[in-house]
Structures are given as C-alpha cells and as structure tokens.
Design an enzyme around this catalytic site. Structure first.
Site, PDB file in Angstrom:
ATOM      1  N   CYS A   1      50.972  44.139  64.738  1.00  0.00           N
ATOM      2  CA  CYS A   1      50.750  45.167  63.709  1.00  0.00           C
ATOM      3  C   CYS A   1      49.272  45.532  63.549  1.00  0.00           C
ATOM      4  CB  CYS A   1      51.324  44.715  62.375  1.00  0.00           C
ATOM      5  SG  CYS A   1      53.105  44.475  62.445  1.00  0.00           S
TER       6      CYS A   1
ATOM      7  N   HIS B   1      47.796  49.096  57.004  1.00  0.00           N
ATOM      8  CA  HIS B   1      49.074  48.919  57.711  1.00  0.00           C
ATOM      9  C   HIS B   1      50.193  48.930  56.677  1.00  0.00           C
ATOM     10  CE1 HIS B   1      52.282  47.433  60.065  1.00  0.00           C
ATOM     11  NE2 HIS B   1      52.251  46.205  59.572  1.00  0.00           N
TER      12      HIS B   1
ATOM     13  N   ASN C   1      58.054  49.592  58.337  1.00  0.00           N
ATOM     14  CA  ASN C   1      56.950  48.973  59.075  1.00  0.00           C
ATOM     15  C   ASN C   1      57.072  49.381  60.554  1.00  0.00           C
ATOM     16  OD1 ASN C   1      55.186  47.306  60.441  1.00  0.00           O
ATOM     17  ND2 ASN C   1      55.798  45.429  59.362  1.00  0.00           N
TER      18      ASN C   1
HETATM   19  O1  UT7 Z   1      53.594  43.745  59.649  1.00  0.00           O
HETATM   20  C1  UT7 Z   1      53.186  42.441  59.356  1.00  0.00           C
HETATM   21  C2  UT7 Z   1      54.344  41.577  59.350  1.00  0.00           C
HETATM   22  N1  UT7 Z   1      55.239  41.595  58.253  1.00  0.00           N
HETATM   23  C3  UT7 Z   1      54.933  41.547  56.947  1.00  0.00           C
HETATM   24  O2  UT7 Z   1      53.844  41.780  56.504  1.00  0.00           O
HETATM   25  C4  UT7 Z   1      56.029  41.137  56.006  1.00  0.00           C
HETATM   26  C5  UT7 Z   1      55.546  40.132  55.017  1.00  0.00           C
HETATM   27  N2  UT7 Z   1      56.582  39.641  54.136  1.00  0.00           N
HETATM   28  C6  UT7 Z   1      57.282  40.403  53.276  1.00  0.00           C
HETATM   29  O3  UT7 Z   1      57.085  41.606  53.219  1.00  0.00           O
HETATM   30  C7  UT7 Z   1      58.264  39.723  52.356  1.00  0.00           C
HETATM   31  O4  UT7 Z   1      58.124  38.333  52.431  1.00  0.00           O
HETATM   32  C8  UT7 Z   1      59.730  40.113  52.641  1.00  0.00           C
HETATM   33  C9  UT7 Z   1      59.957  41.571  52.215  1.00  0.00           C
HETATM   34  C10 UT7 Z   1      60.040  39.954  54.114  1.00  0.00           C
HETATM   35  C11 UT7 Z   1      60.689  39.248  51.820  1.00  0.00           C
HETATM   36  O5  UT7 Z   1      60.377  39.335  50.435  1.00  0.00           O
HETATM   37  P1  UT7 Z   1      60.269  38.003  49.550  1.00  0.00           P
HETATM   38  O6  UT7 Z   1      59.998  38.434  48.179  1.00  0.00           O
HETATM   39  O7  UT7 Z   1      59.262  37.099  50.219  1.00  0.00           O
HETATM   40  O8  UT7 Z   1      61.728  37.443  49.627  1.00  0.00           O
HETATM   41  P2  UT7 Z   1      62.292  36.062  50.240  1.00  0.00           P
HETATM   42  O9  UT7 Z   1      62.121  36.034  51.722  1.00  0.00           O
HETATM   43  O10 UT7 Z   1      61.734  34.921  49.458  1.00  0.00           O
HETATM   44  O11 UT7 Z   1      63.811  36.199  49.901  1.00  0.00           O
HETATM   45  C12 UT7 Z   1      64.291  36.222  48.555  1.00  0.00           C
HETATM   46  C13 UT7 Z   1      65.806  36.272  48.570  1.00  0.00           C
HETATM   47  C14 UT7 Z   1      66.445  35.207  49.454  1.00  0.00           C
HETATM   48  O12 UT7 Z   1      67.608  34.753  48.824  1.00  0.00           O
HETATM   49  P3  UT7 Z   1      67.621  33.345  48.023  1.00  0.00           P
HETATM   50  O13 UT7 Z   1      67.245  32.318  49.052  1.00  0.00           O
HETATM   51  O14 UT7 Z   1      66.588  33.508  46.950  1.00  0.00           O
HETATM   52  O15 UT7 Z   1      69.019  33.251  47.546  1.00  0.00           O
HETATM   53  C15 UT7 Z   1      66.816  35.975  50.709  1.00  0.00           C
HETATM   54  O16 UT7 Z   1      67.906  35.409  51.391  1.00  0.00           O
HETATM   55  O17 UT7 Z   1      66.240  37.541  49.101  1.00  0.00           O
HETATM   56  C16 UT7 Z   1      67.188  37.318  50.148  1.00  0.00           C
HETATM   57  N3  UT7 Z   1      67.069  38.393  51.124  1.00  0.00           N
HETATM   58  C17 UT7 Z   1      67.726  39.559  51.016  1.00  0.00           C
HETATM   59  N4  UT7 Z   1      68.596  40.011  50.089  1.00  0.00           N
HETATM   60  C18 UT7 Z   1      69.077  41.270  50.273  1.00  0.00           C
HETATM   61  C19 UT7 Z   1      66.303  38.436  52.237  1.00  0.00           C
HETATM   62  N5  UT7 Z   1      66.467  39.618  52.865  1.00  0.00           N
HETATM   63  C20 UT7 Z   1      67.333  40.336  52.123  1.00  0.00           C
HETATM   64  C21 UT7 Z   1      67.895  41.619  52.250  1.00  0.00           C
HETATM   65  N6  UT7 Z   1      68.743  42.031  51.302  1.00  0.00           N
HETATM   66  N7  UT7 Z   1      67.576  42.457  53.265  1.00  0.00           N
END
Ligand code: UT7
Length: 328
Positions: free
Chosen positions: A120, A255, A285
C-alpha cells in the site's frame, strides 16, 4: 563552487489521471455473499462501495488508462516519457513487469520501465524513486503509476478482508525542471520499512514458495495500531525538511485504507479534517492506487490547485511506510 545538479532540479507535477473498473460492488451486494452488514463496514472503515475488475480488466489495462488520462491532463505525448515506474503488488504476470506492458501499450520505445513493490506504500515509494532519478539529471519525464487488482488476491469467503479492498489505478506525470522561486515539485520525502512484521499483512502464496498466487491475510487490529502509531514519524520528518507544518499544509492525501486510521493520523498531527482528501467511501482500499486516485479526484473537482502544498502518506505490508510533500 557550483552546487551539484541534484540541488538545482525539482520533480514538478505536470498532470494526474485515474481509471476505475466499470463494475461497482456495494456493501449491500457483499451482505449477500458473506456474514457482514453495511452498518459494520461503514462504521469500522468508512467504505460504502468499491470497484471490482471484470473480465478483460487487469492491472496493466487499468494502469494504461490512468497513464493516458495523466498524459492528457499534462498535455504531453507518451513518446516524451523516459521513465515509467509502476507501484503494484498485483502484476498481470509474475514477469515481465507490468511497467513494461504499460510502456508497450502507450507506444513508448525509449527510456526505462520497471515495477516497484511496497504494497500500500508503493505509490509513495515510487514518487520518491522517480524524484531521485529526475533530480539526478539521468531522466527527464516520468510516469508514476499506482495500479492494483486486489480483488484477485482476496478470499471472497473471508469477511474480515474481502469487504475492505477494491481495484483501480492512478498516475502522475513528473518532469525535471530547474528549481524555481515558487519551489514547485517534490520538496521532501521520507520512507521506512521494518520486515519483522510480515505475518501481520501478507499473501500466503508466491512463485518461490507455493507456486500459486495465494490469498491476502491480515491481522487488522495490529496493522491499525502500527498505522496510527508509526506513520507520524515520516510525516514530521517531511514537515521538518520542507519547512511546512499542519497549519501551512493545504491538502493531506493519505492512503485510503480506513477512515478511522486517516482521521486518527490527521488528528495526531493537528491537520484539520477539511484539509483531508477522502475517497475510501467510494473506492475502498486500492493499495498502491489509492493515493493517485485521490489526487486525481481532488484535482478534477478543483480542490488541489497549482502552487498548493500537498502531503501524501501511506502504510502497507512489510511493514513499509512513507510520506512526501509536493508543491503542486
Ligand atoms: O492498507 C494497509 C493495510 N490495511 C489496513 O490498514 C487495515 C487496518 N485495519 C483495519 O482497518 C481494521 O482493523 C479492520 C477494519 C480490518 C477491522 O476493524 P476492527 O475495529 O479492528 O475490528 P476487529 O478486527 O477487532 O473485529 C471486531 C469484530 C469481530 O467480532 P468479535 O470477535 O468481536 O465477535 C470480527 O469477527 O467484527 C467482526 N468482523 C466483522 N463483522 C461484520 C470482522 N469483519 C467483519 C465484517 N462484518 N466484514
């Protein structure tokens, strides 16, 4: 004593352009495919839709279209280009480089074309690399392209990654010009990488390991923490080198991975949200393509104007991260 030429040349932006696949996939479309919701995606990421490449659309076709748009915007002919750098992690083929495919598609037969891989952060790395070529006097006019088809690396059954990414391409034309009193051009760059974090964001395939393309894997929370925690270092380096600060910056074009990461980074540096260009809602993204796509949008709608000070910044797999300040 005369100064070496590296101090007398600047890499000045002549034009910018972009290209997106025709097909738009909304969050509602994804709700039918995986256990997710529009609410979750919008709240956690700010993404509402993304463009996904269809049959016949590849990284090189999107990159070529973006390059043509940038050349038209610059008002220069393709045959005047002597340097093409394509930032991509999703090349058409393992080799030859996507840059040489785009070079041929544009009808360019002079100069050099090569790919650069920093995930990225690729576009920031490519602008920095082109700037060093141009200011050395070895090359005169560059196309710097960020082009990706991340949809082809995704596991479309993994809701934690497939909702985040999109496809597209953006490009800028840079020209070596004598430094002017207005100081137009790339005025500061800062790059970093730290290879200890491979497993936090990677693709689990490759020619030398599995012989397959593989799928994207990410520990989102760790990437998020790194993005907000580390990236301000390269940005403050650029501020110091350029003699600019959050108050004199006109536009911040980061980004586009996640709206919350962008807002937290801007807030940490005291950059007001009115100065932040956001396209993550429309594009998702798009990895190395996201910054030139955002630059093209903000130039096209009249926000970014000649003479203004623009900071670009990105964090990506590796980890890699970097920033640059461009006086437009
Ligand atoms: O380009 C550079 C590379 N990428 C990035 O910069 C991405 C960096 N990270 C992020 O943007 C965030 O960490 C994410 C958007 C990927 C995730 O957000 P988060 O607030 O860190 O959520 P999480 O991974 O802690 O997940 C929270 C909950 C989980 O459920 P439990 O364990 O709390 O029950 C996940 O299983 O959300 C769940 N979850 C979803 N629910 C609905 C994860 N993906 C989804 C989804 N829809 N698509």
């Amino acid at each position: 004593m005369s100064e070496p030429s590296i101090h007398l040349l600047r890499s000045v932006v002549l034009g910018v352009g972009s290209a997106l696949p025709q097909r738009v996939v909304t969050n509602a479309d994804l709700e039918k495919q995986v256990d997710t919701s529009d609410d979750w995606i919008v709240q956690r990421t700010g993404i509402r839709q993304r463009h996904i490449a269809g049959p016949g659309e590849t990284t090189s076709t999107l990159g070529t279209a973006a390059a043509r748009a940038a050349l038209a915007n610059a008002g220069v002919e393709a045959e005047t280009i002597d340097l093409i750098i394509v930032a991509t992690s999703t090349p058409d083929f393992t080799f030859p480089a996507t840059a040489t495919q785009i070079q041929a598609a544009l009808g360019v037969t002079q100069g050099v074309a090569f790919d650069l891989q920093a995930v990225c952060s690729g576009f920031v790395f490519a602008v920095t690399t082109a700037d060093k070529f141009l200011r050395s006097g070895s090359h005169k006019r560059a196309l710097v392209i960020g082009a990706e088809t991340f949809s082809r690396l995704l596991n479309w059954e993994d809701r934690t990654t497939c909702v985040l990414f999109g496809d597209g391409a953006g490009a800028i034309v840079l020209e070596a010009q004598p430094a002017s009193p207005e100081e137009r051009g790339v005025i500061a760059t800062s790059l970093r990488s730290d290879g200890r974090h491979r497993e936090k964001l990677y693709v689990d395939g490759g020619p030398s390991t599995t012989g397959t393309v593989g799928h994207l894997k990410m520990i989102g929370k760790d990437v998020f923490r790194h993005a907000v925690g580390q990236v301000t270092g390269v940005m403050t380096d650029c501020f110091a080198a350029a003699g600019v600060d959050a108050t004199t910056l006109d536009w911040f074009v980061p980004h586009q991975a996640n709206r919350r990461i962008i807002e937290a980074s801007a807030e940490k540096l005291g950059i007001p949200l009115e100065k932040v260009v956001l396209t993550v809602d429309r594009h998702g993204n798009t990895s190395a393509a996201s910054i030139p796509l955002a630059l093209a949008a903000a130039v096209a709608d009249g926000r970014i104007k000649k003479g203004q000070t623009v900071m670009i910044e990105a964090v990506g797999g590796g980890f890699t991260w970097g920033a640059a300040i461009i006086r437009w």
